[in-house]
Motif scaffolding. Structure first.
Motif, PDB file in Angstrom:
ATOM      1  N   ASN A  34       0.794  -1.052   0.156  1.00 60.89           N
ATOM      2  CA  ASN A  34       0.601   0.317   0.202  1.00 60.89           C
ATOM      3  C   ASN A  34       1.042   0.889   0.138  1.00 60.89           C
ATOM      4  OD1 ASN A  34      -2.034   1.077  -0.371  1.00 60.89           O
ATOM      5  ND2 ASN A  34      -3.189  -0.026   2.070  1.00 60.89           N
ATOM      6  N   GLN A  35       1.984   2.059   0.449  1.00 66.41           N
ATOM      7  CA  GLN A  35       2.484   1.923   1.085  1.00 66.41           C
ATOM      8  C   GLN A  35       4.083   2.732  -0.729  1.00 66.41           C
ATOM      9  OE1 GLN A  35       5.552   1.948   4.171  1.00 66.41           O
ATOM     10  NE2 GLN A  35       4.275   2.505   5.773  1.00 66.41           N
ATOM     11  N   ALA A  36       3.943   1.855  -1.169  1.00 68.92           N
ATOM     12  CA  ALA A  36       4.615   1.716  -2.296  1.00 68.92           C
ATOM     13  C   ALA A  36       3.624   1.861  -3.135  1.00 68.92           C
ATOM     14  CB  ALA A  36       5.203   0.073  -2.689  1.00 68.92           C
ATOM     15  N   VAL A  37       2.977   1.283  -3.376  1.00 70.57           N
ATOM     16  CA  VAL A  37       1.390   2.429  -4.384  1.00 70.57           C
ATOM     17  C   VAL A  37       1.434   3.540  -4.091  1.00 70.57           C
ATOM     18  CG1 VAL A  37      -1.327   2.201  -4.713  1.00 70.57           C
ATOM     19  CG2 VAL A  37       0.658  -0.188  -5.312  1.00 70.57           C
ATOM     20  N   ARG A  38       1.017   4.247  -2.705  1.00 72.99           N
ATOM     21  CA  ARG A  38       0.463   5.547  -2.634  1.00 72.99           C
ATOM     22  C   ARG A  38       2.042   6.771  -3.597  1.00 72.99           C
ATOM     23  NH1 ARG A  38      -0.274   4.604   2.302  1.00 72.99           N
ATOM     24  NH2 ARG A  38      -2.452   4.150   1.945  1.00 72.99           N
ATOM     25  N   ARG A  39       3.625   5.958  -2.968  1.00 76.53           N
ATOM     26  CA  ARG A  39       4.434   6.854  -2.805  1.00 76.53           C
ATOM     27  C   ARG A  39       4.576   6.989  -4.278  1.00 76.53           C
ATOM     28  NH1 ARG A  39       7.218   3.734   0.820  1.00 76.53           N
ATOM     29  NH2 ARG A  39       7.818   2.342  -0.606  1.00 76.53           N
ATOM     30  N   ARG A  40       4.134   5.474  -5.150  1.00 80.16           N
ATOM     31  CA  ARG A  40       4.092   5.868  -6.901  1.00 80.16           C
ATOM     32  C   ARG A  40       3.298   6.398  -7.234  1.00 80.16           C
ATOM     33  NH1 ARG A  40       1.928   0.383  -8.956  1.00 80.16           N
ATOM     34  NH2 ARG A  40      -0.110   0.863  -8.857  1.00 80.16           N
ATOM     35  N   SER A  41       1.997   6.678  -6.986  1.00 77.49           N
ATOM     36  CA  SER A  41       0.671   7.596  -7.223  1.00 77.49           C
ATOM     37  C   SER A  41       1.331   9.161  -7.035  1.00 77.49           C
ATOM     38  CB  SER A  41      -0.746   7.175  -6.644  1.00 77.49           C
ATOM     39  OG  SER A  41      -0.673   6.316  -6.611  1.00 77.49           O
ATOM     40  N   LEU A  42       1.894   9.248  -5.844  1.00 73.09           N
ATOM     41  CA  LEU A  42       2.387  10.757  -4.864  1.00 73.09           C
ATOM     42  C   LEU A  42       2.858  11.036  -6.377  1.00 73.09           C
ATOM     43  CD1 LEU A  42       2.301  10.772  -1.182  1.00 73.09           C
ATOM     44  CD2 LEU A  42       0.315  11.627  -2.976  1.00 73.09           C
ATOM     45  N   ALA A  43       4.841  10.352  -6.424  1.00 71.30           N
ATOM     46  CA  ALA A  43       5.609  10.402  -7.488  1.00 71.30           C
ATOM     47  C   ALA A  43       4.957  10.759  -9.114  1.00 71.30           C
ATOM     48  CB  ALA A  43       6.642   9.457  -8.027  1.00 71.30           C
ATOM     49  N   LEU A  44       3.774  10.411  -9.503  1.00 76.82           N
ATOM     50  CA  LEU A  44       2.850  10.656 -10.397  1.00 76.82           C
ATOM     51  C   LEU A  44       2.086  11.922 -11.223  1.00 76.82           C
ATOM     52  CD1 LEU A  44       2.031   9.952 -13.001  1.00 76.82           C
ATOM     53  CD2 LEU A  44       0.185   8.515 -12.882  1.00 76.82           C
ATOM     54  N   LEU A 352      -5.660   6.119  -9.799  1.00 73.44           N
ATOM     55  CA  LEU A 352      -4.438   6.494 -10.098  1.00 73.44           C
ATOM     56  C   LEU A 352      -3.537   5.784  -9.835  1.00 73.44           C
ATOM     57  CD1 LEU A 352      -2.878   8.873 -10.420  1.00 73.44           C
ATOM     58  CD2 LEU A 352      -2.819   9.576  -7.774  1.00 73.44           C
ATOM     59  N   GLU A 353      -3.778   4.741  -8.561  1.00 68.51           N
ATOM     60  CA  GLU A 353      -3.193   3.945  -8.099  1.00 68.51           C
ATOM     61  C   GLU A 353      -2.688   2.788  -9.716  1.00 68.51           C
ATOM     62  OE1 GLU A 353      -4.578   1.387  -5.275  1.00 68.51           O
ATOM     63  OE2 GLU A 353      -4.543   3.022  -4.536  1.00 68.51           O
ATOM     64  N   LYS A 354      -4.032   2.561 -10.618  1.00 65.08           N
ATOM     65  CA  LYS A 354      -4.163   1.997 -11.849  1.00 65.08           C
ATOM     66  C   LYS A 354      -3.162   2.313 -12.862  1.00 65.08           C
ATOM     67  CE  LYS A 354      -8.408  -0.545 -10.659  1.00 65.08           C
ATOM     68  NZ  LYS A 354      -8.366  -0.637  -9.319  1.00 65.08           N
ATOM     69  N   VAL A 355      -3.550   3.770 -12.956  1.00 69.42           N
ATOM     70  CA  VAL A 355      -2.801   4.456 -14.856  1.00 69.42           C
ATOM     71  C   VAL A 355      -0.984   4.587 -13.655  1.00 69.42           C
ATOM     72  CG1 VAL A 355      -2.610   7.038 -15.664  1.00 69.42           C
ATOM     73  CG2 VAL A 355      -5.046   6.328 -14.394  1.00 69.42           C
ATOM     74  N   SER A 356      -0.481   4.407 -12.341  1.00 66.51           N
ATOM     75  CA  SER A 356       0.577   5.008 -12.383  1.00 66.51           C
ATOM     76  C   SER A 356       1.116   3.767 -11.851  1.00 66.51           C
ATOM     77  CB  SER A 356       0.858   5.383 -10.774  1.00 66.51           C
ATOM     78  OG  SER A 356       0.616   4.997  -9.870  1.00 66.51           O
ATOM     79  N   GLY A 357       0.024   2.096 -12.752  1.00 67.49           N
ATOM     80  CA  GLY A 357       1.130   0.901 -12.221  1.00 67.49           C
ATOM     81  C   GLY A 357       0.959   0.725 -14.007  1.00 67.49           C
ATOM     82  N   LEU A 358       0.298   0.793 -14.540  1.00 67.05           N
ATOM     83  CA  LEU A 358       0.426   0.994 -16.026  1.00 67.05           C
ATOM     84  C   LEU A 358       1.565   2.093 -16.384  1.00 67.05           C
ATOM     85  CD1 LEU A 358      -0.882  -0.124 -19.014  1.00 67.05           C
ATOM     86  CD2 LEU A 358      -2.081   2.307 -19.123  1.00 67.05           C
ATOM     87  N   LEU A 359       1.965   3.143 -15.890  1.00 62.64           N
ATOM     88  CA  LEU A 359       2.411   3.845 -16.950  1.00 62.64           C
ATOM     89  C   LEU A 359       4.352   2.923 -16.271  1.00 62.64           C
ATOM     90  CD1 LEU A 359       1.188   7.638 -16.501  1.00 62.64           C
ATOM     91  CD2 LEU A 359       1.714   6.461 -18.114  1.00 62.64           C
TER      92      LEU A 359
END
Length: 621
Positions: A34-44, A352-359
């Motif tokens: 969850n934290q990794a996903v949140r960091r990834r989304s915030l970075a996007l 945003l989690e899904k879009v950042s995961g795709l990117l």
């Protein structure tokens, strides 16, 4: 030029990439994920904000000043009641002054106008900021998805990609257009109201802090449950979209196999899942909003009760009590408004989690760091110790050493699953070998630029996909900017000119999506014309004649005999009639070349090709 054999780059892209694909459907991510996903989304989000920092800062300033102007109203009213009105009556000698009252009224009007103007300003600025960010994100998603390798597209369904580009970006649009500005302005308003209450009367500020505790607990309760509920809502929504797209895309198969009832049942089930997920989030909101209203009204009643006794005791002025009541009532109004937009926030966070995961997906076929130019390819192909497996799966092609001279027409035959198409995809560099190297004119394909590679190697697949547009535009995909004469010459070469001329508008006929106005065989002929117009050094035909009838296939073979004279050709076919034009036949089994020779040599022998040819002859009888 030979290279060592690590597994495909990016096949295991790490936890973040896994979260963006299969892991995104897991509703109970552990804390680390969850934290990794949140960091990834915030970075996007930070990367989207970076080019728009000036407008973002301006928007924040407008929000802060506009909320300060809004909050000033009750304090001005308190001043007018407690100071301006007594000043109007004057002292015992008379001579009251209207100036304080006029000043209070003018200041209140000025604050109202300023708040309205600044609110309009930040709403407009927010809209411009959000649209700039969304435009950037839409372009990123499209370009990145196109850049990703064929391996990604074979495991990531088109429905899920469409969901990222449509429903997920729409959820982000709703949040960015109005949600963030409402959340930010509400938070600033609450902060300024709290400061004003403490400035007027610290005892009332303590009461407000006490009321903040149940409000915070209720908000945390809602946050934890709504996060799960909205992630479930996004997942079920994506599944529903995928099912709809697959059904509409494969409508011919649905009709042919009478799948309407079965598909309708599955759609009903998915729609019911989506309804239940949406209802859970609505029910949570149905508890959260009334709870906030109850806490707010109870606090106002408490302030009125305590403040009323203090006014009677002379410890608090009437104007100040009125201002405190107005502030207390207004303090909870943004909370209610923010609760409404919290739904959008949760939905957008899941999107945003899904879009950042795709990117974050990494292409497995990557451009070279130091590209080698190959402007005039001859078409010599060399497999040097090549092995291939999909990701960490079993070896599909064991060690292979193969040489195909420039200008040679090679037919690949063998049973389904023998490795023919995999061999062709390695030559087209849809995949990179797990070990060894595939060379074109002595240059490793991994060292060629995409431009040089696509100009040198063209692959015609069984699908024969046509884009919406005219027949001429589809043929010109092989050579952008080709003249009408060149397009017609390519069509004549493959035997497509006659049927194209018979279409309602000839070469300008719109084929519609997936070639709806032409037959499967005609689509294949158009795709041949497209490939021949490109004039590559290496032409790969992967089951490309399977959609053609016998007369059409003979026409294409005549065109092939003319056009393949000076280029390397790799023909994959189950129809052995197509093999007759080949200079050389490679028979494959279990990823290995088990027979190699001319069609005549192999037909006269007793091997696999001779058996295949005999079976084919018997089928014609």
């Amino acid at each position: 030029m030979r290279r060592g054999g690590a597994a495909l780059p990016g096949a295991n892209a790490g936890p973040a990439a896994a979260t963006g694909t299969a892991g995104e459907d897991n509703l109970h991510l552990d804390q680390a994920e969850n934290q990794a996903v949140r960091r990834r989304s915030l970075a996007l989000l930070r990367s989207l904000l970076r080019p728009n920092r000036s407008r973002f800062i301006l928007t924040i300033l407008l929000v802060v000043i506009s909320q300060a102007a809004r909050v000033a109203g009750p304090a001005i009213i308190a001043y007018g009641i407690d100071h301006a009105l007594p000043a109007l009556n004057g002292n015992d000698d008379g001579g009251g002054s209207p100036v304080p009252l006029l000043l209070s009224g003018g200041t209140y009007l000025l604050a109202a106008v300023l708040a309205a103007a600044l609110t309009a300003g930040y709403v407009r600025s927010t809209a411009q900021l959000s649209q700039a960010m969304l435009l950037d994100l839409r372009l990123r998603v499209f370009r990145h998805t196109q850049r990703l390798s064929l391996e990604f597209h074979e495991r990531y369904t088109s429905g899920r990609i469409i969901s990222r580009q449509t429903s997920d970006l729409e959820a982000l649009r709703e949040l960015l257009d109005s949600g963030i500005s409402s959340l930010a302005s509400g938070a600033m308003y609450m902060l300024f109201v709290a400061v004003s209450i403490f400035a007027l009367d610290w005892r009332t500020g303590v009461l407000l802090c006490a009321a903040f505790i149940p409000m915070y607990l209720l908000t945390r309760w809602y946050q934890k449950r709504s996060q799960i509920a909205y992630r479930a809502s996004r997942v079920t929504s994506a599944r529903l979209i995928v099912h709809f797209i697959e059904t509409m895309t494969g409508i011919r198969a649905v009709k042919a196999f009478r799948r309407e009832k079965v598909n309708a049942g599955k759609n009903d089930e998915l729609a019911e899942d989506y309804r239940r997920a949406t209802l859970r989030s609505i029910n949570l909101n149905g508890v959260f909003q009334p709870g906030l209203i109850l806490i707010g009204n109870s606090t106002v009643a408490l302030v009125l009760l305590v403040g009323g006794y203090r006014v009677l005791d002379g410890g608090l002025e009437v104007g100040a009590l009125l201002a405190l009541l107005l502030y207390t009532k207004r303090f909870f109004q943004p909370v209610d408004q923010m609760a409404m937009f919290y739904n959008s926030f949760q939905s957008a966070s899941a999107a945003l989690e899904k879009v950042s995961g795709l990117l974050e997906e990494v292409p497995t076929v990557r451009p070279p760091n130091h590209p080698v130019e190959l402007k005039e390819a001859k078409g010599e192909i060399q497999f040097d110790g090549v092995e291939f497996r999909y990701g960490d799966g079993p070896v599909i092609l064991p060690r292979m050493d193969l040489h195909i001279p420039a200008g040679q027409t090679v037919a690949l035959v063998g049973q389904t699953g023998a490795g023919k198409s995999t061999l062709a995809k390695l030559i087209a560099r849809f995949y990179d070998p797990s070990a060894g190297a595939v060379l074109l004119d002595g240059v490793d394909l991994r060292d060629l630029t995409q431009r040089d590679l696509r100009r040198a190697v063209v692959m015609v697949t069984q699908e024969a996909f046509l884009f919406s547009g005219s027949v001429a535009e589809n043929i010109a995909l092989g050579k952008p900017g080709a003249s009408p004469a060149e397009i017609e010459a390519a069509a004549r070469a493959v035997g497509a000119h006659e049927f194209i001329e018979s279409l309602p508008e000839g070469y300008e006929t719109d084929v519609n999506k997936r070639g709806g106005r032409v037959s499967a065989g005609q689509r294949q002929l158009i795709s041949f014309a497209r490939a021949f117009l490109a004039d590559p050094a290496v032409l790969i035909l992967d089951e490309a004649t399977s959609s053609l009838d016998i007369p059409s296939e003979r026409l294409v073979q005549q065109g092939l005999k003319t056009l393949l004279g000076s280029r390397t050709a790799l023909i994959i076919a189950h129809r052995l009639s197509t093999v007759e034009i080949a200079d050389r036949v490679l028979v494959m089994a279990d990823g290995q070349v088990v027979e190699d020779g001319t069609p005549k040599e192999l037909t006269s022998g007793t091997g696999r090709f001779a058996a295949l040819n005999a079976a084919w002859q018997d089928s014609l009888v």
